[in-house]
Scaffold this motif. Structure first.
Motif, short mmCIF file in Angstrom:
data_model
loop_
_atom_site.label_atom_id
_atom_site.label_comp_id
_atom_site.label_asym_id
_atom_site.label_seq_id
_atom_site.Cartn_x
_atom_site.Cartn_y
_atom_site.Cartn_z
N GLU A 185 -8.07 1.77 -0.03
CA GLU A 185 -7.57 1.02 1.13
C GLU A 185 -8.69 0.38 1.93
OE1 GLU A 185 -4.37 4.13 0.31
OE2 GLU A 185 -6.55 3.97 0.21
N LYS A 221 4.27 -3.62 0.61
CA LYS A 221 4.16 -3.09 1.96
C LYS A 221 3.74 -1.62 1.90
CE LYS A 221 7.63 -6.23 3.86
NZ LYS A 221 8.94 -6.35 4.52
N PRO A 222 2.87 -1.19 2.81
CA PRO A 222 2.42 0.21 2.78
C PRO A 222 3.55 1.18 3.07
CG PRO A 222 1.64 -0.91 4.77
CD PRO A 222 2.25 -1.96 3.91
N THR A 267 -3.68 -2.34 -0.62
CA THR A 267 -2.59 -1.41 -0.36
C THR A 267 -2.32 -0.63 -1.63
OG1 THR A 267 -1.54 -2.81 1.32
CG2 THR A 267 -0.15 -1.18 0.24
N TRP A 311 -1.89 -3.97 8.74
CA TRP A 311 -2.95 -3.17 9.35
C TRP A 311 -4.07 -4.08 9.84
CZ3 TRP A 311 -3.58 0.65 4.64
CH2 TRP A 311 -2.44 1.44 4.55
N CYS A 346 2.98 4.54 3.81
CA CYS A 346 2.58 5.64 4.70
C CYS A 346 3.01 5.35 6.14
CB CYS A 346 1.08 5.87 4.64
SG CYS A 346 0.10 4.40 4.98
N PRO A 377 -1.50 4.44 9.30
CA PRO A 377 -2.57 3.83 8.50
C PRO A 377 -3.73 4.80 8.32
CG PRO A 377 -1.92 2.41 10.34
CD PRO A 377 -1.31 3.75 10.58
N ASN A 402 0.17 2.12 -3.26
CA ASN A 402 1.46 2.81 -3.11
C ASN A 402 1.73 3.74 -4.29
OD1 ASN A 402 2.09 1.58 -0.67
ND2 ASN A 402 3.11 -0.14 -1.65
#
Length: 445
Positions: free
Chosen positions: A152, A58-59, A157, A78, A61, A64, A159
């Motif tokens: 991205e 899971k992102p 994704t 997203w 940030c 987005p 991380n």
């Protein structure tokens, strides 16, 4: 202790502390220690939660990247923001066409396109804004540079790009890319892999504007076959295109460092256009044979490289074992008094230094062998580029960078009284490839 020494009055109402009136609580140091423990424990738990979230794909940030928005139904996903995504695609297109980051930023500014911060605020978001405020339609080259490198946009994704040393420090530090965790195809892609790879190669070999403000289509693509330096574009006002040429950078900068390798633009362009047409024709008409030839060539090169690396690895490991025996005998000779302590220390240090160097080289060779086994020719990627162009009549910067990785230019030779140039083309995805001569003649006939 600190505040009174600095003539600063310190009051803690809940703990009954007032440095001016002398109201000091003996429990204050202990309370501070417990507060420190609490903050440290909270930080550790938050880090653990973020680590688990990041490792799950899971992102991490909050907002987005420009070009995406959060899915209203699932905030961890997203979806593409088409208005912004088209700007991202345009930035990549301009880069492929030969524009640098400063030029791309100027083009977007002139087109009166909202920058990412203004675009986010217009859509009700509150992004961090560390820019010098020059207007909602002003693009910075750092923004474009960052945009052109973001994986991205491939639908991945990414991380753990950044970290903080401690919860007490607000400074953000950057992790090495080897420490990133990349989860592929987690959201819709805006940029395809081929375009992204082309842009990265362009960014690695930056092109330069001429003093006349123009960007030659071959800029940054030509290299000296002898010294490996880039070939620089030479052109002047009033010159025709036929007079423009390239020369070796070493020849220009270092006296006697290399020969000129001077070659005219039109000569390279003609040879390159012919080469691209020939390889496209051959790959399209004889696809199976093309794939087989490229795969076999790559495998032969891989096998030779592996043989050389394995031979060096075996020799290094044998020498390391022999050094162990030498050091052992050296130690025994020292114990028996056959050599002095001073002599032993010098010889031992020399042997251990050699052994350490060999051990480092062994680690490098093992890593190299592992990576070489994983590498293979990406023939399918090259064929997909071929299928995009059915009949190429004229070269453009975009076409050159899609097909070609590098062009090596050899020094000119005289053959039958004529000046003859040899160039070597390294194609994207497949490396060097020579189209069978009979196929070229057949196509020409």
């Amino acid at each position: 202790m600190v505040f009174p020494n600095a003539d600063v009055r310190f009051i803690a109402i809940n703990n009954g502390v007032d440095s001016e009136s002398g109201m000091e609580n003996d429990m204050t140091p202990i309370i501070n220690i417990f507060n420190e423990f609490y903050a440290k424990d909270t930080s550790r738990k938050i880090r653990a939660v973020f680590k688990a979230k990041g490792q799950s794909g899971k992102p991490l940030c909050t907002n987005p990247p420009y070009g995406y928005v959060k899915d209203p139904e699932d905030k961890t996903r997203w979806v593409v923001d088409e208005e912004a995504a088209e700007v991202v695609r345009e930035a990549f297109r301009l880069c492929v066409q030969g524009y640098g980051v400063s030029q791309i930023a100027r083009v977007l500014t002139e087109r009166h396109i909202m920058n990412p911060t203004a675009h986010a605020k217009e859509h009700g978001l509150n992004p961090p804004d560390n820019r010098i405020h020059a207007g909602d339609y002003t693009w910075e080259k750092s923004t474009i540079s960052h945009m052109l490198t973001r994986q991205e946009y491939l639908g991945h994704t990414v991380n753990f790009k950044t970290y903080r040393k401690s919860y007490k420090q607000k400074k953000i530090l950057h992790n090495d890319p080897s420490e990133w965790q990349i989860f592929e195809n987690t959201h819709p892609a805006i940029i395809d892999q081929e375009t992204f790879d082309i842009v990265q190669r362009i960014r690695d070999g930056r092109r330069r504007l001429t003093p006349m403000g123009e960007m030659p289509i071959l800029s940054g693509m030509l290299f000296c076959a002898d010294c490996g330096a880039k070939l620089y574009q030479v052109r002047h006002r009033g010159w025709t295109h036929e007079q423009e040429h390239f020369v070796c950078a070493t020849y220009r900068k270092v006296k006697g460092g290399c020969t000129s390798h001077q070659i005219r633009n039109v000569v390279v362009e003609e040879a390159l256009l012919t080469g691209i047409r020939n390889i496209c024709s051959y790959a399209a008409e004889h696809e199976d044979e093309f794939v087989e030839m490229v795969t076999k060539k790559t495998q032969d090169e891989l096998n030779k490289s592996l043989r050389d690396s394995k031979r060096e690895l075996e020799q290094s490991q044998t020498r390391i074992r022999k050094l162990d025996d030498i050091i052992q005998r050296l130690y025994e000779d020292n114990i028996e008094g056959k050599i002095s302590d001073e002599r032993f220390m010098k010889m031992n240090a020399a042997y251990e230094a050699e052994q350490h160097t060999l051990e480092s080289r062994v680690a490098e060779l093992k890593s190299l062998i592992a990576s070489e086994k994983e590498n293979s020719a990406n023939v399918d990627a090259f064929l997909s580029i071929v299928r995009k162009y059915s009949d190429i009549q004229e070269l453009t910067a975009e076409i050159i960078r899609e097909f070609v990785e590098k062009i090596y230019v050899y020094n000119a030779e005289k053959v039958n009284g004529k000046r003859v140039h040899k160039i070597r083309i390294v194609w994207n995805c497949i490396g060097e490839f020579d189209v069978p001569h009979e196929r070229i003649n057949g196509a020409a006939g």
